[in-house]
Design an enzyme around this catalytic site. Structure first.
Site, PDB file in Angstrom:
ATOM      1  N   LYS A  78      12.692 -19.741 -31.385  1.00  0.00           N
ATOM      2  CA  LYS A  78      12.184 -18.571 -32.097  1.00  0.00           C
ATOM      3  C   LYS A  78      11.658 -19.003 -33.467  1.00  0.00           C
ATOM      4  CE  LYS A  78      13.922 -15.767 -28.881  1.00  0.00           C
ATOM      5  NZ  LYS A  78      13.137 -14.886 -28.021  1.00  0.00           N
TER       6      LYS A  78
ATOM      7  N   LYS B 151       9.074 -16.747 -31.349  1.00  0.00           N
ATOM      8  CA  LYS B 151       8.444 -17.125 -30.087  1.00  0.00           C
ATOM      9  C   LYS B 151       6.972 -17.471 -30.256  1.00  0.00           C
ATOM     10  CE  LYS B 151       9.371 -13.280 -27.852  1.00  0.00           C
ATOM     11  NZ  LYS B 151       9.332 -12.306 -26.720  1.00  0.00           N
TER      12      LYS B 151
ATOM     13  N   LYS C 204      13.891 -23.999 -24.726  1.00  0.00           N
ATOM     14  CA  LYS C 204      12.966 -23.277 -23.848  1.00  0.00           C
ATOM     15  C   LYS C 204      11.764 -22.741 -24.605  1.00  0.00           C
ATOM     16  CE  LYS C 204      12.837 -18.906 -21.266  1.00  0.00           C
ATOM     17  NZ  LYS C 204      11.997 -18.211 -22.271  1.00  0.00           N
TER      18      LYS C 204
ATOM     19  N   ASP D 102       9.291 -19.718 -24.973  1.00  0.00           N
ATOM     20  CA  ASP D 102       9.364 -18.312 -24.595  1.00  0.00           C
ATOM     21  C   ASP D 102       8.268 -18.020 -23.575  1.00  0.00           C
ATOM     22  OD1 ASP D 102      10.366 -15.685 -24.629  1.00  0.00           O
ATOM     23  OD2 ASP D 102      10.825 -15.892 -26.754  1.00  0.00           O
ATOM     24  N   GLU D 103       8.417 -16.900 -22.879  1.00  0.00           N
ATOM     25  CA  GLU D 103       7.542 -16.628 -21.737  1.00  0.00           C
ATOM     26  C   GLU D 103       6.076 -16.508 -22.116  1.00  0.00           C
ATOM     27  OE1 GLU D 103       8.893 -12.702 -23.387  1.00  0.00           O
ATOM     28  OE2 GLU D 103       9.870 -14.595 -22.870  1.00  0.00           O
TER      29      GLU D 103
ATOM     30  N   THR E 283      16.242 -20.432 -26.473  1.00  0.00           N
ATOM     31  CA  THR E 283      14.820 -20.130 -26.581  1.00  0.00           C
ATOM     32  C   THR E 283      14.386 -20.306 -28.028  1.00  0.00           C
ATOM     33  OG1 THR E 283      15.088 -18.485 -24.826  1.00  0.00           O
ATOM     34  CG2 THR E 283      13.047 -18.407 -26.110  1.00  0.00           C
TER      35      THR E 283
ATOM     36  N   ASN F  82       0.801  -1.226   0.000  1.00  0.00           N
ATOM     37  CA  ASN F  82       0.000   0.000   0.000  1.00  0.00           C
ATOM     38  C   ASN F  82       0.830   1.270   0.000  1.00  0.00           C
ATOM     39  OD1 ASN F  82      -2.748   0.493  -0.222  1.00  0.00           O
ATOM     40  ND2 ASN F  82      -2.957   1.098   1.913  1.00  0.00           N
TER      41      ASN F  82
ATOM     42  N   HIS G   2      10.922 -17.779 -15.441  1.00  0.00           N
ATOM     43  CA  HIS G   2      11.111 -16.589 -16.264  1.00  0.00           C
ATOM     44  C   HIS G   2      10.596 -15.379 -15.494  1.00  0.00           C
ATOM     45  CE1 HIS G   2      11.050 -13.782 -19.621  1.00  0.00           C
ATOM     46  NE2 HIS G   2      11.777 -14.648 -20.301  1.00  0.00           N
ATOM     47  N   ARG G   3      11.260 -14.243 -15.683  1.00  0.00           N
ATOM     48  CA  ARG G   3      10.914 -13.043 -14.915  1.00  0.00           C
ATOM     49  C   ARG G   3      10.126 -12.030 -15.749  1.00  0.00           C
ATOM     50  NH1 ARG G   3      16.531  -9.541 -14.215  1.00  0.00           N
ATOM     51  NH2 ARG G   3      17.181  -9.584 -16.398  1.00  0.00           N
TER      52      ARG G   3
END
Length: 475
Positions: A175, A177, A201, A203-204, A173, A123, A294-295
């Site tokens: 591609k 993607k 991987k 992709d996100e 990753t 908050n 993944h971030r």
């Protein structure tokens, strides 16, 4: 209310508004080993003293509200309140301060990153007395970190599962993607793994779209993994993204991955949420799955220097919530990552004990006790010429992930994977022989090109590619 009742209710209570610093600024306070400590970068509004701003942060992120309430008398504020115990100006910045706040452990639910963040940052960031606010670091005491499972397995268990030691792991990753069919996607996975990578991987943002439903992707990727394993004799994996619109659907996808016998799944922990992530991490430990994190969305939170949450805090939260890998910047690629800051939170991810070091942005000594470590993942705009620097910067306990740096090879996906594996093996061998990767890196890669035409072709394609911009996040 009768006059008698009014008198009783008002004993020891004075209605109205009073300065936060009268209650929540306590410079004489000695922090306890069980306190959660926070370092906030505070930019007060004009006319607001830094002590009042720091106290306001402590109050609004713990027991305080905008006015005095008579129910304060029904509890012990001294026991439960957050305390701003130190304030220092930020060097080189006008009207910015680091406010240190201590929170009693009893304010937080055990094993819940969600509750911890709801209290500390839930908050207060919209508070009018502050022009801007950034959470720079947290000290998590062992008394609290021991209430978390943490990563499903950790670095050593992952190496044992994969039977791979003495070098960074290699990933890619897939591609583009978005837009590939499941069968063509699986083909790309096979070619990369067959060429020498350890992981490929999702992709996100690959979840379950109309052009490629999740179940079809999982099946074709599993086929690719088993075929590549049979042909190379190495254990392979693909980060199957289990992120979904509901926790139930996420777990369903993880269950299917386990039934296929694959070694690892993936989750977007910020967009998916900490509650979902912790649930998935528990499932992964119970069922022998590694968990890649993944971030996605992190830069919305952490990129601005004076407002938001620094990634080192998000990294600590991930280690508590659970994940075996997490993307951590590259220092050398296309995505944000200043070297000393990046190495600071890489150590916070991997090591058991990290000393306070302000030169790397670490405000508190952190003791993780027995919480397993997390492998940092370097990904984003990297290619074979970066391999010496990445090997030197991140060391063996890391994942180096080349998307375009694999699939963009002029001869195709498998030769791209070969080029990366040869470059990595050359760098590791040179390092083990005592050569200086930082100084001799380009020479090491050129020498390896002599006996790898795939690497030579990759070096020619990317010899001029650079991503040289000033870092936003500096000390």
């Amino acid at each position: 209310m009768s006059p008698q009742t009014e008198t009783k209710a008002s004993v020891g209570f004075k209605a109205g508004v009073k300065d936060y610093k009268l209650t929540y600024y306590t410079p004489d306070y000695e922090t306890k080993d069980t306190d959660i400590l926070a370092a906030f970068r505070v930019t007060p509004q004009p006319g607001v003293p830094p002590e009042e701003a720091g106290a306001a942060v402590a109050a609004e992120s713990s027991t305080g509200t905008w006015t005095t309430v008579w129910t304060d008398g029904l509890t012990s504020l001294d026991r439960y309140k957050g305390r701003c115990y130190h304030i220092e100006p930020v060097a080189g910045e006008e009207n910015q301060y680091i406010a240190y706040v201590a929170y009693p452990l009893d304010l937080f639910e055990e094993g819940s990153v969600t509750n911890m963040f709801t209290s500390i940052v839930g908050n207060v960031f919209g508070f009018k007395a502050l022009r801007a606010l950034r959470l720079e670091d947290l000290r998590i005491p062992p008394a609290y970190s021991k209430t978390f499972q943490g990563p499903p397995h950790g670095i050593q268990v992952e190496r044992d599962k994969l039977n791979k030691y003495g070098r960074p792991l290699l990933g890619c990753t897939i591609k583009p993607k978005l837009g590939l069919s499941a069968k063509n996607y699986g083909r790309a996975v096979y070619e990369c793994l067959r060429g020498g990578l350890d992981f490929t991987k999702d992709d996100e943002n690959v979840n379950s779209q109309p052009f490629m439903r999740w179940r079809d992707r999982f099946l074709f990727c599993a086929e690719a993994i088993y075929k590549a394993q049979a042909e190379t004799g190495e254990i392979k994996g693909h980060y199957l993204n289990a992120t979904a619109g509901t926790c139930e659907e996420m777990i369903k996808r993880a269950v299917f991955a386990r039934e296929l016998g694959v070694p690892i799944v993936m989750h977007d922990y910020l967009t998916g949420g900490f509650t979902a992530n912790t649930s998935l991490a528990h499932y992964c430990r119970d069922n022998g799955l590694l968990l890649h994190i993944h971030r996605a969305m992190h830069a919305v939170i952490d990129r601005q220097k004076n407002h938001g949450i620094h990634f080192r805090v998000l990294a600590k939260a991930l280690r508590m919530s659970g994940g075996d890998h997490i993307h951590a910047g590259t220092v050398v690629g296309k995505l944000e990552g200043e070297r000393e800051i990046t190495l600071g939170f890489v150590d916070l991810l991997r090591d058991d004990f990290i000393e306070k070091d302000r030169s790397r942005g670490i405000y508190f000594t952190q003791d993780w006790v027995s919480l397993p470590g997390v492998l940092p993942v370097a990904s984003g705009g990297i290619h074979v010429w970066h391999m010496p620097a990445l090997t030197e910067i991140f060391g063996d306990d890391s994942v180096l992930q080349f998307g375009g740096g694999t699939l963009g090879h002029p001869w195709g996906n498998a030769p791209g994977a070969v080029a990366n594996r040869v470059a990595l093996e050359a760098c590791v061998q040179a390092r083990n022989e005592g050569r200086d990767l930082a100084r001799e890196g380009n020479e090491i890669i050129r020498e390896a090109c002599k006996w790898s035409p795939e690497l030579a072709a990759a070096c020619e394609v990317w010899k001029e590619i650079k991503f040289e911009f000033e870092a936003m996040d500096t000390l």
